[in-house]
Design a protein around this motif. Structure first.
Motif, PDB file in Angstrom:
ATOM      1  N   ASP A  28     -10.617  -1.286 -45.107  1.00 20.10           N
ATOM      2  CA  ASP A  28      -9.570  -0.799 -46.007  1.00 20.10           C
ATOM      3  C   ASP A  28      -8.858   0.426 -45.438  1.00 20.10           C
ATOM      4  N   ALA A  29      -9.195   0.827 -44.222  1.00 16.77           N
ATOM      5  CA  ALA A  29      -8.567   2.003 -43.628  1.00 16.77           C
ATOM      6  C   ALA A  29      -7.076   1.760 -43.430  1.00 16.77           C
ATOM      7  N   PHE A  30      -6.275   2.789 -43.666  1.00 16.18           N
ATOM      8  CA  PHE A  30      -4.839   2.649 -43.457  1.00 16.18           C
ATOM      9  C   PHE A  30      -4.235   3.999 -43.090  1.00 16.18           C
ATOM     10  N   ILE A  31      -3.072   3.933 -42.462  1.00 16.67           N
ATOM     11  CA  ILE A  31      -2.300   5.131 -42.146  1.00 16.67           C
ATOM     12  C   ILE A  31      -1.325   5.377 -43.287  1.00 16.67           C
ATOM     13  N   PRO A  32      -1.413   6.520 -43.986  1.00 17.62           N
ATOM     14  CA  PRO A  32      -0.416   6.814 -45.014  1.00 17.62           C
ATOM     15  C   PRO A  32       0.983   6.886 -44.398  1.00 17.62           C
ATOM     16  N   GLU A  51      11.058  -1.238 -54.241  1.00 20.32           N
ATOM     17  CA  GLU A  51      11.850  -1.318 -53.015  1.00 20.32           C
ATOM     18  C   GLU A  51      11.225  -0.448 -51.926  1.00 20.32           C
ATOM     19  N   LEU A  52      10.738   0.700 -52.315  1.00 19.63           N
ATOM     20  CA  LEU A  52      10.059   1.608 -51.380  1.00 19.63           C
ATOM     21  C   LEU A  52       8.786   0.960 -50.843  1.00 19.63           C
ATOM     22  N   ALA A  53       7.983   0.396 -51.751  1.00 21.76           N
ATOM     23  CA  ALA A  53       6.751  -0.265 -51.335  1.00 21.76           C
ATOM     24  C   ALA A  53       7.029  -1.478 -50.457  1.00 21.76           C
ATOM     25  N   ASP A  54       8.099  -2.206 -50.746  1.00 21.78           N
ATOM     26  CA  ASP A  54       8.450  -3.394 -49.959  1.00 21.78           C
ATOM     27  C   ASP A  54       8.803  -3.034 -48.520  1.00 21.78           C
ATOM     28  N   ALA A  55       9.246  -1.797 -48.300  1.00 21.76           N
ATOM     29  CA  ALA A  55       9.558  -1.338 -46.941  1.00 21.76           C
ATOM     30  C   ALA A  55       8.324  -0.827 -46.212  1.00 21.76           C
ATOM     31  N   GLY A  56       7.152  -0.924 -46.846  1.00 15.24           N
ATOM     32  CA  GLY A  56       5.919  -0.534 -46.180  1.00 15.24           C
ATOM     33  C   GLY A  56       5.467   0.881 -46.442  1.00 15.24           C
ATOM     34  N   PHE A  57       6.159   1.604 -47.332  1.00 10.68           N
ATOM     35  CA  PHE A  57       5.748   2.972 -47.633  1.00 10.68           C
ATOM     36  C   PHE A  57       4.568   2.967 -48.598  1.00 10.68           C
ATOM     37  N   ASN A 208      -9.171  19.102 -38.864  1.00 11.24           N
ATOM     38  CA  ASN A 208      -8.217  18.744 -39.907  1.00 11.24           C
ATOM     39  C   ASN A 208      -7.212  17.724 -39.370  1.00 11.24           C
ATOM     40  N   PRO A 209      -6.972  16.622 -40.078  1.00 16.33           N
ATOM     41  CA  PRO A 209      -6.005  15.638 -39.593  1.00 16.33           C
ATOM     42  C   PRO A 209      -4.585  16.187 -39.637  1.00 16.33           C
ATOM     43  N   PHE A 210      -3.686  15.550 -38.874  1.00 13.19           N
ATOM     44  CA  PHE A 210      -2.283  15.948 -38.952  1.00 13.19           C
ATOM     45  C   PHE A 210      -1.388  14.747 -39.209  1.00 13.19           C
ATOM     46  N   TRP A 211      -0.279  15.022 -39.894  1.00 12.37           N
ATOM     47  CA  TRP A 211       0.779  14.048 -40.140  1.00 12.37           C
ATOM     48  C   TRP A 211       2.016  14.492 -39.366  1.00 12.37           C
ATOM     49  N   ALA A 212       2.778  13.526 -38.872  1.00 11.14           N
ATOM     50  CA  ALA A 212       3.971  13.840 -38.079  1.00 11.14           C
ATOM     51  C   ALA A 212       5.134  12.965 -38.524  1.00 11.14           C
ATOM     52  N   PHE A 213       6.337  13.333 -38.078  1.00  9.96           N
ATOM     53  CA  PHE A 213       7.563  12.719 -38.577  1.00  9.96           C
ATOM     54  C   PHE A 213       8.232  11.785 -37.586  1.00  9.96           C
ATOM     55  N   ALA A 214       9.001  10.858 -38.156  1.00 14.70           N
ATOM     56  CA  ALA A 214      10.035  10.120 -37.429  1.00 14.70           C
ATOM     57  C   ALA A 214      11.337  10.336 -38.191  1.00 14.70           C
ATOM     58  N   LEU A 215      12.411  10.539 -37.473  1.00 13.27           N
ATOM     59  CA  LEU A 215      13.716  10.749 -38.108  1.00 13.27           C
ATOM     60  C   LEU A 215      14.349   9.397 -38.414  1.00 13.27           C
ATOM     61  N   SER A 216      14.631   9.168 -39.700  1.00 13.24           N
ATOM     62  CA  SER A 216      15.223   7.896 -40.121  1.00 13.24           C
ATOM     63  C   SER A 216      16.602   8.087 -40.733  1.00 13.24           C
ATOM     64  N   LEU A 217      17.168   9.273 -40.582  1.00 13.00           N
ATOM     65  CA  LEU A 217      18.439   9.627 -41.200  1.00 13.00           C
ATOM     66  C   LEU A 217      19.358  10.253 -40.159  1.00 13.00           C
ATOM     67  N   ALA A 239      -0.419   8.060 -30.876  1.00 11.55           N
ATOM     68  CA  ALA A 239      -1.176   8.211 -29.629  1.00 11.55           C
ATOM     69  C   ALA A 239      -1.788   9.597 -29.515  1.00 11.55           C
ATOM     70  N   TYR A 240      -1.155  10.587 -30.130  1.00 13.50           N
ATOM     71  CA  TYR A 240      -1.694  11.945 -30.121  1.00 13.50           C
ATOM     72  C   TYR A 240      -2.675  12.191 -31.264  1.00 13.50           C
ATOM     73  N   GLY A 241      -2.930  11.165 -32.070  1.00 16.99           N
ATOM     74  CA  GLY A 241      -3.959  11.282 -33.104  1.00 16.99           C
ATOM     75  C   GLY A 241      -3.459  11.456 -34.514  1.00 16.99           C
ATOM     76  N   ALA A 242      -2.146  11.330 -34.765  1.00 17.96           N
ATOM     77  CA  ALA A 242      -1.618  11.494 -36.120  1.00 17.96           C
ATOM     78  C   ALA A 242      -2.311  10.539 -37.078  1.00 17.96           C
ATOM     79  N   GLN A 243      -2.632  11.033 -38.259  1.00 12.08           N
ATOM     80  CA  GLN A 243      -3.279  10.229 -39.296  1.00 12.08           C
ATOM     81  C   GLN A 243      -2.349   9.963 -40.479  1.00 12.08           C
ATOM     82  N   GLY A 244      -1.091  10.283 -40.311  1.00 10.61           N
ATOM     83  CA  GLY A 244      -0.075   9.980 -41.309  1.00 10.61           C
ATOM     84  C   GLY A 244       1.286  10.006 -40.649  1.00 10.61           C
ATOM     85  N   ILE A 245       2.166   9.086 -41.071  1.00 16.88           N
ATOM     86  CA  ILE A 245       3.539   9.038 -40.550  1.00 16.88           C
ATOM     87  C   ILE A 245       4.499   9.331 -41.692  1.00 16.88           C
TER      88      ILE A 245
END
Length: 400
Positions: A28-32, A51-57, A208-217, A239-245
């Motif tokens: 059941d593990a997943f990346i937020p 609509e948000l959930a349908d996009a995989g968020f 402590n885990p880290f979350w990182a960004f992708a620019l979608s705008l 690849a650098y170990g992010a546990q959230g996108i």
């Protein structure tokens, strides 16, 4: 007769491939996956959250002007299968009362406390976190840090490393988050790689885990993101170990200063071309959660035509004897996740294919992981591939 023989041979081959295919994980593990700037308060509806959930968020963050709006959004998000990280003025004016109101709601992921603080904000944020945690110590306490390209004036201190170190020492928080938007009309920002290094190192140091960004705008100097752009950001982070996108932004808002346009949901509330691109990449992240969710970075470095600064050279580890990269720079990451280890290779480029050649040890049982999370045994001790810009190749082997 010949056609029948060919047909039978194809069926036999297909059956053999299916017999050899395994899923990387059925856990059941997943990346937020967070929509930073999700549906605004006046668009709170089941249709919008679905609509948000349908996009995989899986998660959404919105600025709310009142706690009553948060309550409404939580109820609707629960039905749609979305978790919220809301921000509302009451979190600052009455943190205990606000947290007591929402802490037991099933759709609550945590509390968004601040974006891009300077060091003068740290003591106040530390006190706010302590007050919130005294009432609820089970949810996320989210504060997003500046990127390394911020000026000393913005940070309030001379260097970015000092900024991150002081934050960790001062604010009792268990999640690191930072934003860095590396893709511009002029190419990749050179300081992004060092930013990944600094945050990844601090994450491993503190646990402590880290979350990182992708620019979608798209805005200002930033183009409308292609699927290659999104993959480059997401796979480099993982690849650098992010546990959230996290994606900035999901919902396009009006801004005369920034000229925001073409987010996944555009200025008119309609899906843009970026919606489907983000949806595709999010599907890949979900399929590969068995690789990345809960993984630990053993070593991460660069190989090939390395032009990035502030990075380390890659290493060769068993059961591999050689990794050749041609034409491009590659991120080479060695991860461990439960009983498996992984070699993750990212084409760290905006344009141009990367040629990959690897050699493995005799008797090794290395498998390749595809974008659907399927594992296939390598046919020989050698492997060659062409990796498109921003894309990834993954290999795994069992260590027990």
């Amino acid at each position: 007769c010949k056609s029948l023989i060919i047909f039978i041979a194809l069926l036999t081959c297909s059956s053999r491939i299916q017999d050899q295919t395994e899923k990387i994980s059925d856990s059941d593990a997943f990346i937020p996956i967070l929509a930073w700037g999700g549906p605004p308060a006046n668009e709170t509806s089941y249709t919008r959250y679905k609509e948000l959930a349908d996009a995989g968020f899986t998660h959404s963050f919105t600025h709310f002007t009142h706690a009553d709006s948060v309550a409404k959004a939580l109820d609707i998000a629960q039905v749609a299968g979305i978790k919220l990280l809301p921000r509302t003025p009451e979190l600052r004016s009455d943190p205990e009362g606000t947290v007591k109101r929402f802490k037991d709601h099933p759709a609550l992921a945590g509390y968004n406390l601040r974006d891009e603080p300077d060091i003068e904000d740290f003591p106040r944020l530390a006190e706010q976190v302590r007050r919130v945690r005294a009432v609820d110590d089970e949810h996320i306490y989210y504060i997003n840090l500046f990127p390394s390209r911020a000026t000393p004036k913005q940070l309030g201190i001379d260097t970015y490393r000092e900024y991150v170190d002081l934050f960790v020492k001062t604010v009792p928080i268990e999640l690191l988050s930072f934003d860095h938007y590396p893709i511009t009309f002029d190419g990749l920002r050179p300081e992004w790689s060092e930013n990944l290094e600094i945050i990844s190192e601090k994450s491993r140091e503190t646990g402590n885990p880290f979350w990182a960004f992708a620019l979608s705008l798209a805005h200002r100097d930033y183009p409308i993101p292609s699927i290659d752009h999104l993959r480059l950001q997401v796979y480099s982070n993982l690849a650098y170990g992010a546990q959230g996108i996290q994606y900035y932004r999901y919902w396009t808002i009006k801004s005369s200063r920034h000229n925001f346009h073409d987010g996944p949901i555009d200025i008119n509330g309609k899906r843009s071309v970026v919606y489907d691109r983000v949806k595709k990449v999010n599907e890949e992240i979900r399929n590969l959660s068995g690789v990345f969710a809960g993984s630990k970075v053993i070593h991460v470095g660069r190989a090939g035509n390395v032009t990035s600064t502030g990075t380390k050279p890659s290493k060769i580890m068993s059961p591999f004897t050689n990794i050749d990269i041609e034409n491009q720079e590659a991120i080479v990451s060695w991860l461990e996740n439960g009983s498996r280890k992984f070699l993750v290779i990212v084409n760290f480029a905006l344009e141009g294919n990367m040629m990959l050649h690897i050699d493995t040890e005799n008797g090794s049982k290395v498998k390749r992981v595809d974008k659907n999370g399927n594992m296939y045994p390598l046919d020989s001790l050698q492997y060659d591939a062409v990796i498109s810009p921003g894309d990834i190749d993954i290999f795994t082997w069992n260590v027990k």
